[in-house]
Every structure is written in structure tokens, then in C-alpha cells.
Design a protein around this motif. Structure first.
Motif, PDB file in Angstrom:
ATOM      1  N   ASP A   1       0.819  -1.215   0.000  1.00  0.00           N
ATOM      2  CA  ASP A   1       0.000   0.000   0.000  1.00  0.00           C
ATOM      3  C   ASP A   1       0.851   1.263   0.000  1.00  0.00           C
ATOM      4  O   ASP A   1       0.395   2.333  -0.355  1.00  0.00           O
ATOM      5  CB  ASP A   1      -0.890   0.037   1.252  1.00  0.00           C
ATOM      6  CG  ASP A   1      -2.100  -0.872   1.096  1.00  0.00           C
ATOM      7  OD1 ASP A   1      -2.195  -1.543   0.049  1.00  0.00           O
ATOM      8  OD2 ASP A   1      -2.933  -0.906   2.015  1.00  0.00           O
ATOM      9  N   GLY A   2       2.099   1.109   0.427  1.00  0.00           N
ATOM     10  CA  GLY A   2       2.981   2.269   0.537  1.00  0.00           C
ATOM     11  C   GLY A   2       3.126   3.049  -0.756  1.00  0.00           C
ATOM     12  O   GLY A   2       3.435   4.244  -0.730  1.00  0.00           O
ATOM     13  N   TRP A   3       2.863   2.412  -1.901  1.00  0.00           N
ATOM     14  CA  TRP A   3       2.987   3.130  -3.173  1.00  0.00           C
ATOM     15  C   TRP A   3       2.013   4.277  -3.295  1.00  0.00           C
ATOM     16  O   TRP A   3       2.172   5.171  -4.112  1.00  0.00           O
ATOM     17  CB  TRP A   3       2.831   2.156  -4.350  1.00  0.00           C
ATOM     18  CG  TRP A   3       4.060   1.308  -4.511  1.00  0.00           C
ATOM     19  CD1 TRP A   3       4.214   0.011  -4.123  1.00  0.00           C
ATOM     20  CD2 TRP A   3       5.314   1.712  -5.067  1.00  0.00           C
ATOM     21  NE1 TRP A   3       5.490  -0.420  -4.407  1.00  0.00           N
ATOM     22  CE2 TRP A   3       6.177   0.607  -4.981  1.00  0.00           C
ATOM     23  CE3 TRP A   3       5.789   2.909  -5.616  1.00  0.00           C
ATOM     24  CZ2 TRP A   3       7.501   0.659  -5.439  1.00  0.00           C
ATOM     25  CZ3 TRP A   3       7.097   2.970  -6.071  1.00  0.00           C
ATOM     26  CH2 TRP A   3       7.946   1.844  -5.975  1.00  0.00           C
ATOM     27  N   GLN A   4       0.970   4.250  -2.432  1.00  0.00           N
ATOM     28  CA  GLN A   4       0.026   5.363  -2.489  1.00  0.00           C
ATOM     29  C   GLN A   4       0.689   6.682  -2.066  1.00  0.00           C
ATOM     30  O   GLN A   4       0.138   7.753  -2.282  1.00  0.00           O
ATOM     31  CB  GLN A   4      -1.185   5.083  -1.608  1.00  0.00           C
ATOM     32  CG  GLN A   4      -0.851   5.054  -0.131  1.00  0.00           C
ATOM     33  CD  GLN A   4      -2.073   4.754   0.713  1.00  0.00           C
ATOM     34  OE1 GLN A   4      -3.111   5.347   0.541  1.00  0.00           O
ATOM     35  NE2 GLN A   4      -1.953   3.797   1.611  1.00  0.00           N
ATOM     36  N   LEU A   5       1.877   6.577  -1.469  1.00  0.00           N
ATOM     37  CA  LEU A   5       2.587   7.803  -1.085  1.00  0.00           C
ATOM     38  C   LEU A   5       2.841   8.717  -2.281  1.00  0.00           C
ATOM     39  O   LEU A   5       2.894   9.940  -2.138  1.00  0.00           O
ATOM     40  CB  LEU A   5       3.927   7.457  -0.430  1.00  0.00           C
ATOM     41  CG  LEU A   5       3.844   7.164   1.070  1.00  0.00           C
ATOM     42  CD1 LEU A   5       5.196   6.715   1.594  1.00  0.00           C
ATOM     43  CD2 LEU A   5       3.361   8.395   1.829  1.00  0.00           C
ATOM     44  N   ILE A   6       2.988   8.106  -3.487  1.00  0.00           N
ATOM     45  CA  ILE A   6       3.132   8.935  -4.697  1.00  0.00           C
ATOM     46  C   ILE A   6       1.926   9.857  -4.823  1.00  0.00           C
ATOM     47  O   ILE A   6       2.045  11.019  -5.193  1.00  0.00           O
ATOM     48  CB  ILE A   6       3.235   8.053  -5.972  1.00  0.00           C
ATOM     49  CG1 ILE A   6       4.412   7.085  -5.865  1.00  0.00           C
ATOM     50  CG2 ILE A   6       3.342   8.925  -7.214  1.00  0.00           C
ATOM     51  CD1 ILE A   6       4.490   6.113  -7.044  1.00  0.00           C
ATOM     52  N   GLY A   7       0.759   9.317  -4.473  1.00  0.00           N
ATOM     53  CA  GLY A   7      -0.458  10.117  -4.536  1.00  0.00           C
ATOM     54  C   GLY A   7      -0.468  11.229  -3.502  1.00  0.00           C
ATOM     55  O   GLY A   7      -0.826  12.364  -3.807  1.00  0.00           O
ATOM     56  N   TRP A   8      -0.065  10.908  -2.285  1.00  0.00           N
ATOM     57  CA  TRP A   8       0.002  11.936  -1.242  1.00  0.00           C
ATOM     58  C   TRP A   8       0.960  13.050  -1.644  1.00  0.00           C
ATOM     59  O   TRP A   8       0.666  14.231  -1.493  1.00  0.00           O
ATOM     60  CB  TRP A   8       0.451  11.338   0.093  1.00  0.00           C
ATOM     61  CG  TRP A   8      -0.605  10.515   0.757  1.00  0.00           C
ATOM     62  CD1 TRP A   8      -0.688   9.149   0.779  1.00  0.00           C
ATOM     63  CD2 TRP A   8      -1.747  11.000   1.468  1.00  0.00           C
ATOM     64  NE1 TRP A   8      -1.805   8.758   1.468  1.00  0.00           N
ATOM     65  CE2 TRP A   8      -2.482   9.863   1.911  1.00  0.00           C
ATOM     66  CE3 TRP A   8      -2.222  12.281   1.778  1.00  0.00           C
ATOM     67  CZ2 TRP A   8      -3.661   9.979   2.637  1.00  0.00           C
ATOM     68  CZ3 TRP A   8      -3.394  12.387   2.506  1.00  0.00           C
ATOM     69  CH2 TRP A   8      -4.098  11.247   2.934  1.00  0.00           C
ATOM     70  N   LEU A   9       2.109  12.633  -2.170  1.00  0.00           N
ATOM     71  CA  LEU A   9       3.111  13.608  -2.600  1.00  0.00           C
ATOM     72  C   LEU A   9       2.536  14.519  -3.686  1.00  0.00           C
ATOM     73  O   LEU A   9       2.695  15.744  -3.651  1.00  0.00           O
ATOM     74  CB  LEU A   9       4.321  12.840  -3.154  1.00  0.00           C
ATOM     75  CG  LEU A   9       5.456  13.677  -3.692  1.00  0.00           C
ATOM     76  CD1 LEU A   9       6.404  14.016  -2.551  1.00  0.00           C
ATOM     77  CD2 LEU A   9       6.221  12.942  -4.784  1.00  0.00           C
ATOM     78  N   GLY A  10       1.833  13.901  -4.634  1.00  0.00           N
ATOM     79  CA  GLY A  10       1.291  14.672  -5.749  1.00  0.00           C
ATOM     80  C   GLY A  10       0.179  15.606  -5.321  1.00  0.00           C
ATOM     81  O   GLY A  10       0.154  16.781  -5.696  1.00  0.00           O
ATOM     82  N   VAL A  11      -0.736  15.089  -4.513  1.00  0.00           N
ATOM     83  CA  VAL A  11      -1.851  15.925  -4.072  1.00  0.00           C
ATOM     84  C   VAL A  11      -1.328  17.115  -3.269  1.00  0.00           C
ATOM     85  O   VAL A  11      -1.733  18.259  -3.475  1.00  0.00           O
ATOM     86  CB  VAL A  11      -2.862  15.090  -3.246  1.00  0.00           C
ATOM     87  CG1 VAL A  11      -3.878  15.993  -2.562  1.00  0.00           C
ATOM     88  CG2 VAL A  11      -3.569  14.085  -4.144  1.00  0.00           C
ATOM     89  N   LEU A  12      -0.366  16.835  -2.388  1.00  0.00           N
ATOM     90  CA  LEU A  12       0.232  17.914  -1.601  1.00  0.00           C
ATOM     91  C   LEU A  12       0.988  18.897  -2.508  1.00  0.00           C
ATOM     92  O   LEU A  12       0.870  20.117  -2.380  1.00  0.00           O
ATOM     93  CB  LEU A  12       1.197  17.328  -0.563  1.00  0.00           C
ATOM     94  CG  LEU A  12       1.914  18.382   0.270  1.00  0.00           C
ATOM     95  CD1 LEU A  12       0.978  18.950   1.326  1.00  0.00           C
ATOM     96  CD2 LEU A  12       3.172  17.814   0.923  1.00  0.00           C
ATOM     97  N   GLY A  13       1.765  18.350  -3.450  1.00  0.00           N
ATOM     98  CA  GLY A  13       2.547  19.201  -4.353  1.00  0.00           C
ATOM     99  C   GLY A  13       1.648  20.091  -5.197  1.00  0.00           C
ATOM    100  O   GLY A  13       1.915  21.291  -5.349  1.00  0.00           O
ATOM    101  N   ALA A  14       0.579  19.509  -5.749  1.00  0.00           N
ATOM    102  CA  ALA A  14      -0.342  20.294  -6.575  1.00  0.00           C
ATOM    103  C   ALA A  14      -0.957  21.412  -5.743  1.00  0.00           C
ATOM    104  O   ALA A  14      -1.103  22.548  -6.197  1.00  0.00           O
ATOM    105  CB  ALA A  14      -1.432  19.390  -7.154  1.00  0.00           C
ATOM    106  N   PHE A  15      -1.293  21.085  -4.511  1.00  0.00           N
ATOM    107  CA  PHE A  15      -1.857  22.043  -3.563  1.00  0.00           C
ATOM    108  C   PHE A  15      -0.885  23.218  -3.342  1.00  0.00           C
ATOM    109  O   PHE A  15      -1.253  24.390  -3.414  1.00  0.00           O
ATOM    110  CB  PHE A  15      -2.085  21.263  -2.268  1.00  0.00           C
ATOM    111  CG  PHE A  15      -2.781  21.993  -1.187  1.00  0.00           C
ATOM    112  CD1 PHE A  15      -4.158  21.931  -1.073  1.00  0.00           C
ATOM    113  CD2 PHE A  15      -2.064  22.728  -0.257  1.00  0.00           C
ATOM    114  CE1 PHE A  15      -4.808  22.602  -0.056  1.00  0.00           C
ATOM    115  CE2 PHE A  15      -2.706  23.399   0.760  1.00  0.00           C
ATOM    116  CZ  PHE A  15      -4.087  23.332   0.870  1.00  0.00           C
ATOM    117  N   LEU A  16       0.391  22.894  -3.124  1.00  0.00           N
ATOM    118  CA  LEU A  16       1.391  23.931  -2.873  1.00  0.00           C
ATOM    119  C   LEU A  16       1.642  24.776  -4.130  1.00  0.00           C
ATOM    120  O   LEU A  16       1.727  26.000  -4.063  1.00  0.00           O
ATOM    121  CB  LEU A  16       2.717  23.312  -2.415  1.00  0.00           C
ATOM    122  CG  LEU A  16       2.696  22.567  -1.075  1.00  0.00           C
ATOM    123  CD1 LEU A  16       4.070  21.961  -0.775  1.00  0.00           C
ATOM    124  CD2 LEU A  16       2.278  23.502   0.050  1.00  0.00           C
TER     125      LEU A  16
END
Ligand code: TRP
Length: 466
Positions: A102-117
Motif C-alpha cells: 500500500d505504501g505506493w500510495q505515497l506517490i499520490g500523497w506527494l502529488g496531491v500535496l505538491g499540486a496544492f502547494l
């Protein structure tokens, strides 16, 4: 939405079409091209091309888009569609279906946060185009051009904008309000309806501007030579790295925006062909923007390498010297604001899809994320004036966000997407999703994704950090 995610979970990778997805291939291509085309093409590309000497830089940039950006763009859309859910959910479901953690979902967290920033400061710069639209229509540009020293007056106009928290706040707020409004109506009723007229309109405006620049200035040939006649002597290592970094930013890859758009894409559309169209349109706009801007710059004996102020200071000076310049300036800044809006909506969409996946309504999700981004953006705009004294490692809040997203999050996101699609997902899965069979095109793409793209990104990444 959460019910939908569970269904998918049970069924493995998505096989359903959502009623809320893009209504056609064209709609998707317009939306993704709209995301790609933005401040990166019109504001940044001309000034970095100018700073790094033109032709040779342009050539390297084109190579980076084709060899590294395009394979990752294909990968990101592919992962989005196969995941069939919000970026974070989709990445987790897909990884599970292939027996990975499941750890691969971190790519999603990184992206969602990055897009937000990215959105928080992107909206501030996008707001400048609204302010200049105001100056063009309201007479500010005309007044500045009638002063004894138009160049100084135009610089004054730009510094006055940056020094005014209230004007920056107004423009940033308008930009975020428009973004939330579009996104809150959903993919088909909101995003698609906006891009259907904005993206073609933007092309028409730009082509009109290039024609005007060619006719009114008489310096079209100089601009062509500047952009397309490479002199490799001027090419530095740094220029290559800037070109590569910009290829990511301009294609909107690495931050799950294209994944979110891919999640709403039907199964019939060929991702490879659509990606070539998206990257092609994006590149065309960058080159056309150069052909609209540089003739005006050369006609006035101005410097092509004048940096970030190129379109907000140099260009207004130049416009003011040319017949019809004020009308051209008005159209230009209207075009810039539209190009920015079709990008800001793609930067808000991943976070909204994520909250939707957690059971939020779309309107509430758009409002909540939009408000949070807006607040962070206020920090950015204040860092040009009231908070300009506060710096971290010599960078203001705005510069810090720009630096961290462009030099850390973006390359990291791109690299991880390449690894995910090239190595975590099985060959069969990506082959099936791409729909090209086991063709030479498929093999070439997978080779680029597995070897060329990651190495390219790793080089930029390492260089930027050091
Ligand atoms: N590509 C846009 C531009 O050139 C900016 C952008 C939109 C973006 N969505 C993105 C950049 C996602 C990185 C990630 O202006």
C-alpha cells in the motif's frame, strides 16, 4: 464515491465508465492540453529561452519534452485510468492488484500535496495577469506609455503591483474563486464546459497575436532566427537542466494532475495518441508565445534575456511603442488569464477527488480545498511586501514554495511515476491499458520509461539539490 471505490476494490482495476467522466476524447485532450498550457508556456518559457540564449536551448527543451516528459505523461494518464479512482486510492488499488504494498500510495500523497502547494503561488502569479488586464482596459498601461520615461513607468507599475497587498489579494481571490467555481461543478459540467471554449479561444487569440506581431513589428524574422537558429556555444550544463525541469512543469506531470484527469477518461481513447496531441499542443503554444513576444521585443531594441519581468515589464513597454499595441496587450493578458485558469483547475482537481473518495460532496470539497489553498497563497503574496523581511535560506515564502515544488517535489513525483508504471505495474497490465499491443511503439515507450526518463530525472534532481 466511497461506494464506487469499494466496488473497484472488489473488482480489481477499474473497468467501469463513470457517468461523470469526460464526454469524449476531444474533451479530455482539450482539458489536459489546457492544464499543460499555462504560465509555464507564456510567462516562463520565453524568458528562460531568452536567458539561455534561444535556439540551442529550445532544441534541448524539445528533446526533453519528447524523450523524458512524454513517456512520463503517458505513464501518468495510464496509471490514472487504470486506477479508476482518486490518485491516492487508485495508486493503492493498483499496487494491491499487482501484489505490491500500500505504501505506493505515497506517490499520490506527494502529488496531491505538491499540486496544492503549486496552486497556492501559481494563483498569485496568475492574478498578475488579471491586474494587467485591468491596467490595459482601465488605462494604466496607456498612461504609463505617455510619460516621459515609459520604461521606468512600466517598471513602476509592476513594483506598485507587488507592493500592494490589497491589489494582489483581490487578484488572487478572483483567480481562486473562478477555480473553485469551475471545479465544484465536476468534470463534465465544470471542467469540460470551461475548457471547451477557453482552449480553442486561447489558440485563436495566440495565433492572432503572432500574426499581429509579425505584421506590426516587422521583426518576425529576428524572432524566428532567435528561437530556431541554434548556437551551441551558448549552451551551458545549467541550461540543459533548466530545460529538463521545465519540460516537467510545462507538461503538468509528476503531481497527479494528469492522473486525476486520466481517471475520468473512457477506455476507448488511446492514451499514446492523446498524449502526443497534448504534448504537441503544449509545445506549439510555447513556441507561438515566443513568436508573439520576441518580435515585439526586438522591434524595440529590448533585451530578450530580461528575466521574469519579460512579459510584465518589457512586453508592456514594447506594446506601447507599436500601433494597435494596447489592443494587443489587452488580448494578451486576457489570454494569459485563461491559460492560467485551465491550469489552476487541474491543480485543484486531485485534492478534490481525494476528498470525494472519502465521502465528501464535490462542492464542499472544492470550497474547502480552495479556501485552504487561498490562505496559503495569502502568505505568498504578502512575501512580496509586508513579509518581505522574513526569509528562510535567503528565500521569501513565495520563493521557497516555488523552489521546493519545482526542484524537489516535481522531479521526485515524475521519477516515482516512471518507476511505478515502468517497474511496479506488470508489463501485461501496462500493455493492456495502453492498447498498442506488444508493438515496437509499446516497447520503445517502456524502455524510455524504465531507463531514459528515470536517469534524466535523477540527474536534474541531484543537480538541483546540490
Ligand atoms: N503546466 C502548467 C504550466 O505550464 C502548470 C501546471 C498545471 C502544473 N498543472 C500542473 C505543473 C501540475 C505541475 C504539475 O503553466
Amino acid at each position: 464515491m466511497s461506494a464506487r471505490v469499494e466496488t473497484l476494490h472488489a473488482a480489481g482495476p477499474a473497468r467501469r465508465e463513470t457517468a461523470a467522466g469526460w464526454s469524449s476524447r476531444t474533451a479530455f485532450i482539450l482539458a489536459a492540453a489546457g492544464s499543460a498550457v499555462g504560465l509555464g508556456n507564456v510567462w516562463k518559457f520565453p524568458y528562460i529561452a531568452g536567458e539561455y540564449g534561444g535556439g540551442a536551448f529550445v532544441l534541448v527543451y524539445l528533446a526533453c519534452v519528447a524523450l523524458i516528459g512524454l513517456p512520463i505523461l503517458v505513464a501518468e494518464i495510464l496509471v490514472g485510468r487504470r486506477g479508476g479512482a482518486s490518485p491516492i486510492h487508485g495508486l493503492r488499488l493498483l499496487a494491491r492488484s499487482e501484489g505490491h504494498r500500500d505504501g505506493w500510495q505515497l506517490i499520490g500523497w506527494l502529488g496531491v500535496l505538491g499540486a496544492f502547494l503549486i496552486l497556492s503561488f501559481y494563483s498569485v502569479v496568475a492574478g498578475w495577469s488579471l491586474a494587467y488586464l485591468g491596467h490595459a482596459v482601465g488605462g494604466g498601461l496607456a498612461a504609463a506609455s505617455r510619460t516621459a520615461e515609459p520604461a521606468a513607468a512600466m517598471e513602476g507599475l509592476f513594483s506598485a503591483l507587488l507592493a500592494s497587498p490589497s491589489l494582489l489579494l483581490l487578484c488572487h481571490t478572483l483567480m481562486m474563486a473562478a477555480t473553485v467555481l469551475v471545479v465544484s461543478h465536476g468534470v463534465r459540467q465544470g471542467l469540460e464546459r470551461a475548457v471547451r471554449w477557453m482552449v480553442p479561444g486561447l489558440f485563436a487569440l495566440l495565433i492572432g497575436l503572432v500574426a499581429w506581431a509579425g505584421v506590426a513589428t516587422g521583426h518576425f524574422g529576428d524572432a524566428l532566427a532567435f528561437l530556431f537558429r541554434p548556437s551551441f556555444g551558448a549552451l551551458t550544463g545549467e541550461a540543459v537542466l533548466v530545460a529538463l525541469g521545465h519540460a516537467f512543469f510545462t507538461l503538468s506531470v509528476g503531481m497527479t494532475a494528469m492522473m486525476a484527469y486520466g481517471a475520468a477518461l473512457n477506455r476507448r481513447t488511446s492514451i499514446g495518441a492523446a498524449s502526443v496531441a497534448i504534448a504537441g499542443l503544449d509545445t506549439l503554444v510555447a513556441l507561438l508565445a515566443g513568436l508573439a513576444i520576441f518580435p515585439v521585443v526586438f522591434a524595440n531594441g529590448l533585451e530578450p534575456g530580461s528575466g521574469p519581468g519579460l512579459i510584465f515589464v518589457t512586453l508592456p513597454i514594447a506594446f506601447s511603442q507599436i500601433p494597435g499595441g494596447l489592443i494587443a496587450a489587452t488580448l494578451f493578458f486576457a489570454f494569459l488569464a485563461m491559460a492560467a485558469l485551465t491550469s489552476t483547475i487541474s491543480l485543484l482537481e486531485p485534492a478534490v477527488q481525494f476528498l470525494e473518495g472519502r465521502g465528501w460532496g464535490r462542492r464542499g470539497a472544492a470550497l474547502a480545498t480552495g479556501a485552504a489553498v487561498w490562505l496559503l497563497g495569502v502568505g505568498s503574496l504578502l512575501s512580496f511586501n509586508l513579509w518581505s523581511g522574513y526569509t528562510v535560506m535567503g528565500r521569501s515564502f513565495f520563493e521557497l514554495l516555488d523552489f521546493v515544488t519545482a526542484n524537489v517535489l516535481l522531479p521526485l513525483g515524475g521519477l516515482l511515476v516512471a518507476v511505478y508504471a515502468g517497474r511496479v505495474l506488470s508489463r501485461d497490465a501496462v500493455c493492456d491499458e495502453l492498447g498498442l499491443g506488444d508493438s515496437p511503439a509499446f516497447r520503445l515507450w517502456r524502455f524510455m520509461l524504465r531507463y531514459v526518463s528515470p536517469v534524466g530525472v535523477a540527474v536534474v534532481f541531484a543537480h538541483n539539490l546540490l
